[in-house]
Design a protein around this motif. Structure first.
Motif, PDB file in Angstrom:
ATOM      1  N   VAL A  66       0.690  -1.314  -0.178  1.00  0.00           N
ATOM      2  CA  VAL A  66       0.024   0.093  -0.124  1.00  0.00           C
ATOM      3  C   VAL A  66       0.942   1.188   0.127  1.00  0.00           C
ATOM      4  N   LEU A  67       2.002   1.094   0.642  1.00  0.00           N
ATOM      5  CA  LEU A  67       3.016   2.336   0.428  1.00  0.00           C
ATOM      6  C   LEU A  67       3.569   2.535  -0.645  1.00  0.00           C
ATOM      7  N   LYS A  68       3.904   1.500  -1.201  1.00  0.00           N
ATOM      8  CA  LYS A  68       4.526   1.464  -2.791  1.00  0.00           C
ATOM      9  C   LYS A  68       3.357   2.106  -3.618  1.00  0.00           C
ATOM     10  N   ALA A  69       2.202   1.756  -3.587  1.00  0.00           N
ATOM     11  CA  ALA A  69       1.144   2.413  -4.347  1.00  0.00           C
ATOM     12  C   ALA A  69       0.778   3.754  -4.218  1.00  0.00           C
ATOM     13  N   LEU A  70       0.727   4.137  -2.821  1.00  0.00           N
ATOM     14  CA  LEU A  70       0.788   5.519  -2.378  1.00  0.00           C
ATOM     15  C   LEU A  70       1.882   6.439  -3.067  1.00  0.00           C
ATOM     16  N   GLY A  71       3.023   5.754  -3.318  1.00  0.00           N
ATOM     17  CA  GLY A  71       4.335   6.573  -3.769  1.00  0.00           C
ATOM     18  C   GLY A  71       4.662   7.896  -3.012  1.00  0.00           C
ATOM     19  N   SER A  72       4.128   8.144  -1.753  1.00  0.00           N
ATOM     20  CA  SER A  72       4.686   9.124  -0.919  1.00  0.00           C
ATOM     21  C   SER A  72       4.735   8.523   0.450  1.00  0.00           C
ATOM     22  N   PRO A  73       5.069   9.664   1.274  1.00  0.00           N
ATOM     23  CA  PRO A  73       5.025   8.889   2.588  1.00  0.00           C
ATOM     24  C   PRO A  73       3.522   8.939   3.190  1.00  0.00           C
ATOM     25  N   ALA A  74       3.042   8.169   3.739  1.00  0.00           N
ATOM     26  CA  ALA A  74       1.675   8.248   4.318  1.00  0.00           C
ATOM     27  C   ALA A  74       1.637   9.199   5.480  1.00  0.00           C
ATOM     28  N   GLU A  75       0.426   9.873   5.115  1.00  0.00           N
ATOM     29  CA  GLU A  75       0.007  10.889   6.578  1.00  0.00           C
ATOM     30  C   GLU A  75      -1.165  10.309   7.064  1.00  0.00           C
ATOM     31  N   ALA A  76      -2.159   9.518   6.498  1.00  0.00           N
ATOM     32  CA  ALA A  76      -3.179   8.821   7.101  1.00  0.00           C
ATOM     33  C   ALA A  76      -3.119   7.476   6.758  1.00  0.00           C
ATOM     34  N   TYR A  77      -3.914   6.583   7.675  1.00  0.00           N
ATOM     35  CA  TYR A  77      -4.047   5.116   7.312  1.00  0.00           C
ATOM     36  C   TYR A  77      -5.168   4.641   7.872  1.00  0.00           C
ATOM     37  N   GLY A  78      -5.806   3.583   7.561  1.00  0.00           N
ATOM     38  CA  GLY A  78      -6.811   2.541   7.956  1.00  0.00           C
ATOM     39  C   GLY A  78      -6.766   1.220   7.453  1.00  0.00           C
ATOM     40  N   LYS A  79      -7.611   0.307   7.980  1.00  0.00           N
ATOM     41  CA  LYS A  79      -7.624  -1.017   7.580  1.00  0.00           C
ATOM     42  C   LYS A  79      -9.150  -1.463   7.573  1.00  0.00           C
ATOM     43  N   ALA A  80      -9.501  -2.652   7.041  1.00  0.00           N
ATOM     44  CA  ALA A  80     -10.611  -3.247   6.621  1.00  0.00           C
ATOM     45  C   ALA A  80     -10.625  -4.663   7.005  1.00  0.00           C
ATOM     46  N   ALA A  81     -11.855  -5.376   7.255  1.00  0.00           N
ATOM     47  CA  ALA A  81     -11.817  -6.883   7.367  1.00  0.00           C
ATOM     48  C   ALA A  81     -13.258  -7.090   6.837  1.00  0.00           C
ATOM     49  N   ILE A  82     -13.577  -7.555   5.809  1.00  0.00           N
ATOM     50  CA  ILE A  82     -14.729  -7.889   5.136  1.00  0.00           C
ATOM     51  C   ILE A  82     -14.995  -9.357   5.098  1.00  0.00           C
ATOM     52  N   VAL A  83     -15.901  -9.988   5.896  1.00  0.00           N
ATOM     53  CA  VAL A  83     -16.079 -11.246   5.926  1.00  0.00           C
ATOM     54  C   VAL A  83     -17.314 -12.097   5.057  1.00  0.00           C
ATOM     55  N   GLY A  84     -16.932 -13.109   4.459  1.00  0.00           N
ATOM     56  CA  GLY A  84     -18.143 -13.423   3.418  1.00  0.00           C
ATOM     57  C   GLY A  84     -19.464 -14.027   4.250  1.00  0.00           C
ATOM     58  N   LEU A  85     -20.261 -14.391   3.700  1.00  0.00           N
ATOM     59  CA  LEU A  85     -21.398 -14.536   4.408  1.00  0.00           C
ATOM     60  C   LEU A  85     -21.671 -15.950   5.346  1.00  0.00           C
ATOM     61  N   ASN A  86     -20.671 -16.587   5.176  1.00  0.00           N
ATOM     62  CA  ASN A  86     -20.502 -18.035   5.923  1.00  0.00           C
ATOM     63  C   ASN A  86     -19.586 -17.887   7.089  1.00  0.00           C
ATOM     64  N   GLY A  87     -18.956 -16.608   7.381  1.00  0.00           N
ATOM     65  CA  GLY A  87     -18.201 -16.444   8.321  1.00  0.00           C
ATOM     66  C   GLY A  87     -18.614 -15.478   9.527  1.00  0.00           C
ATOM     67  N   GLU A  88     -17.884 -15.341  10.416  1.00  0.00           N
ATOM     68  CA  GLU A  88     -18.479 -14.228  11.362  1.00  0.00           C
ATOM     69  C   GLU A  88     -17.510 -13.121  11.562  1.00  0.00           C
ATOM     70  N   ILE A  89     -18.238 -11.896  11.798  1.00  0.00           N
ATOM     71  CA  ILE A  89     -17.389 -10.702  11.718  1.00  0.00           C
ATOM     72  C   ILE A  89     -15.988 -10.687  12.685  1.00  0.00           C
TER      73      ILE A  89
END
Length: 184
Positions: A66-89
């Motif tokens: 993600v930092l390579k794709a950004l191409g600049s130093p990061a100043e803000a960041y976040g994350k995600a986990a999206i679970v398919g319907l047969n899983g639990e959050i």
């Protein structure tokens, strides 16, 4: 860890509010679509084994991308986990809410704040927003932002989308005062 695919995209905002944004405001997202390590096992009381086997490897894979794709130093960041319907959050939360996962991103970005996150369950193509905050001071309003993500064929019912997002700056054309300027 079984990864079906990795999706990378960037967004560059060039005009906001009718005015040019210079330099362009860039946000990058990298998402790994992985097999849910608890798929098909019914209710698993202790998620530790799956977390230990996958979380650190996912963080190590995604943070530099993600930092390579950004191409600049990061100043803000976040994350995600999206679970398919047969899983639990909780399955997605277990993978991203551990230092073994998050410290890869914090270390790579020279960050100190907690990573803001979104977790949810949904079908393939579900839309989700990844919240972002400043990497060293979560009270800096200019960096409170989000990026909308949709992966057309993920997650499958037995998969989890694990994603990281980074921004090279705050919101384009931001003009809100810092929290410290307000009286209570």
């Amino acid at each position: 860890m079984s990864i079906r695919k990795i999706v990378t995209f960037t967004e560059d905002v060039l005009i906001e509010g009718g005015r040019e944004v210079s330099p362009a405001a860039r946000v990058a997202v990298v998402a790994a679509i992985v097999k849910n390590p608890w798929a098909g096992q019914g209710f698993v009381e202790d998620l530790t084994e799956g977390i230990d086997a996958n979380a650190s490897d996912l963080g190590a894979l995604l943070a530099p991308r993600v930092l390579k794709a950004l191409g600049s130093p990061a100043e803000a960041y976040g994350k995600a986990a999206i679970v398919g319907l047969n899983g639990e959050i909780e399955h997605g939360s277990g993978l991203i809410h551990t230092l073994a996962f998050g410290n890869h991103f914090r270390d790579a970005a020279n960050a100190t704040t907690l990573l803001p996150a979104v977790e949810k369950r949904g079908p393939a193509g579900v839309v989700f927003d990844i919240p972002l905050k400043h990497i060293t001071d979560a009270t800096i309003r200019s960096h409170h932002q989000s990026i909308e993500v949709r992966i057309n064929d993920a997650p499958h019912p037995d998969e989890i989308v694990i994603a990281l997002a980074a921004a090279a700056q705050g919101r384009p054309q931001q003009r809100l005062a810092d929290f410290s300027t307000e009286s209570k």
